[in-house]
Scaffold this motif. Structure first.
Motif, PDB file in Angstrom:
ATOM      1  N   TYR A  64       0.833  -1.207   0.000  1.00  0.00           N
ATOM      2  CA  TYR A  64       0.000   0.000   0.000  1.00  0.00           C
ATOM      3  C   TYR A  64       0.870   1.261   0.000  1.00  0.00           C
ATOM      4  CZ  TYR A  64      -3.309   3.498   1.729  1.00  0.00           C
ATOM      5  OH  TYR A  64      -4.063   4.628   1.901  1.00  0.00           O
ATOM      6  N   SER A  65       1.933   1.256   0.769  1.00  0.00           N
ATOM      7  CA  SER A  65       2.854   2.394   0.796  1.00  0.00           C
ATOM      8  C   SER A  65       3.487   2.614  -0.569  1.00  0.00           C
ATOM      9  CB  SER A  65       3.933   2.145   1.853  1.00  0.00           C
ATOM     10  OG  SER A  65       4.890   3.162   1.842  1.00  0.00           O
ATOM     11  N   PHE A  66       3.890   1.533  -1.220  1.00  0.00           N
ATOM     12  CA  PHE A  66       4.469   1.627  -2.556  1.00  0.00           C
ATOM     13  C   PHE A  66       3.466   2.244  -3.528  1.00  0.00           C
ATOM     14  CE2 PHE A  66       5.010  -0.073  -6.822  1.00  0.00           C
ATOM     15  CZ  PHE A  66       6.324   0.271  -7.098  1.00  0.00           C
ATOM     16  N   LEU A  67       2.251   1.748  -3.525  1.00  0.00           N
ATOM     17  CA  LEU A  67       1.236   2.275  -4.445  1.00  0.00           C
ATOM     18  C   LEU A  67       0.929   3.742  -4.179  1.00  0.00           C
ATOM     19  CD1 LEU A  67      -1.415  -0.592  -4.709  1.00  0.00           C
ATOM     20  CD2 LEU A  67       0.401   0.008  -6.329  1.00  0.00           C
ATOM     21  N   SER A  68       1.001   4.132  -2.917  1.00  0.00           N
ATOM     22  CA  SER A  68       0.699   5.519  -2.548  1.00  0.00           C
ATOM     23  C   SER A  68       1.773   6.494  -2.998  1.00  0.00           C
ATOM     24  CB  SER A  68       0.528   5.628  -1.032  1.00  0.00           C
ATOM     25  OG  SER A  68      -0.560   4.863  -0.601  1.00  0.00           O
ATOM     26  N   THR A  69       2.968   5.991  -3.290  1.00  0.00           N
ATOM     27  CA  THR A  69       4.079   6.877  -3.638  1.00  0.00           C
ATOM     28  C   THR A  69       4.602   6.672  -5.057  1.00  0.00           C
ATOM     29  OG1 THR A  69       5.661   5.318  -2.659  1.00  0.00           O
ATOM     30  CG2 THR A  69       4.821   7.092  -1.242  1.00  0.00           C
ATOM     31  N   HIS A  70       3.973   5.785  -5.822  1.00  0.00           N
ATOM     32  CA  HIS A  70       4.399   5.510  -7.194  1.00  0.00           C
ATOM     33  C   HIS A  70       3.198   5.511  -8.128  1.00  0.00           C
ATOM     34  CE1 HIS A  70       7.774   3.925  -4.869  1.00  0.00           C
ATOM     35  NE2 HIS A  70       8.504   4.065  -5.952  1.00  0.00           N
ATOM     36  N   ASP A  71       3.442   5.761  -9.361  1.00  0.00           N
ATOM     37  CA  ASP A  71       2.377   5.735 -10.359  1.00  0.00           C
ATOM     38  C   ASP A  71       2.164   4.346 -10.938  1.00  0.00           C
ATOM     39  OD1 ASP A  71       1.811   8.455 -10.146  1.00  0.00           O
ATOM     40  OD2 ASP A  71       3.314   8.989 -11.644  1.00  0.00           O
TER      41      ASP A  71
END
Length: 84
Positions: A64-71
């Motif tokens: 979730y953190s990855f998705l929140s900070t990457h496109d």
């Protein structure tokens, strides 16, 4: 429900799913019966070790953190395959 990590079947893997995993872990770790049905169990068992624990919730939070900070629009499986 067929999305790994999506325990509430809302189409998104996020902190709500991680929270439900931690609640389930706390419930079963204290000897109480599981509140998850079989589909939720398999969605929550991220590392496929036959149990739901803090590791599974942590993995969901990482994703979730990855998705929140990457496109990038990748699945949770693809995310963990990148790390290998």
């Amino acid at each position: 429900m067929d999305k790994t990590g999506d325990t509430n079947n809302d189409g998104t893997v996020n902190s709500i799913d991680a929270s439900s995993m931690l609640s389930e872990y706390a419930r079963t770790a204290t000897g109480k019966d599981s509140s998850f049905n079989i589909v939720q169990f398999y969605a929550a068992d991220i590392d496929n070790n036959g149990k739901i624990d803090s590791v599974d919730a942590s993995r969901v939070l990482s994703y979730y953190s990855f998705l929140s900070t990457h496109d990038d629009d990748i699945t949770i499986e693809e995310f963990f395959n990148m790390a290998q």
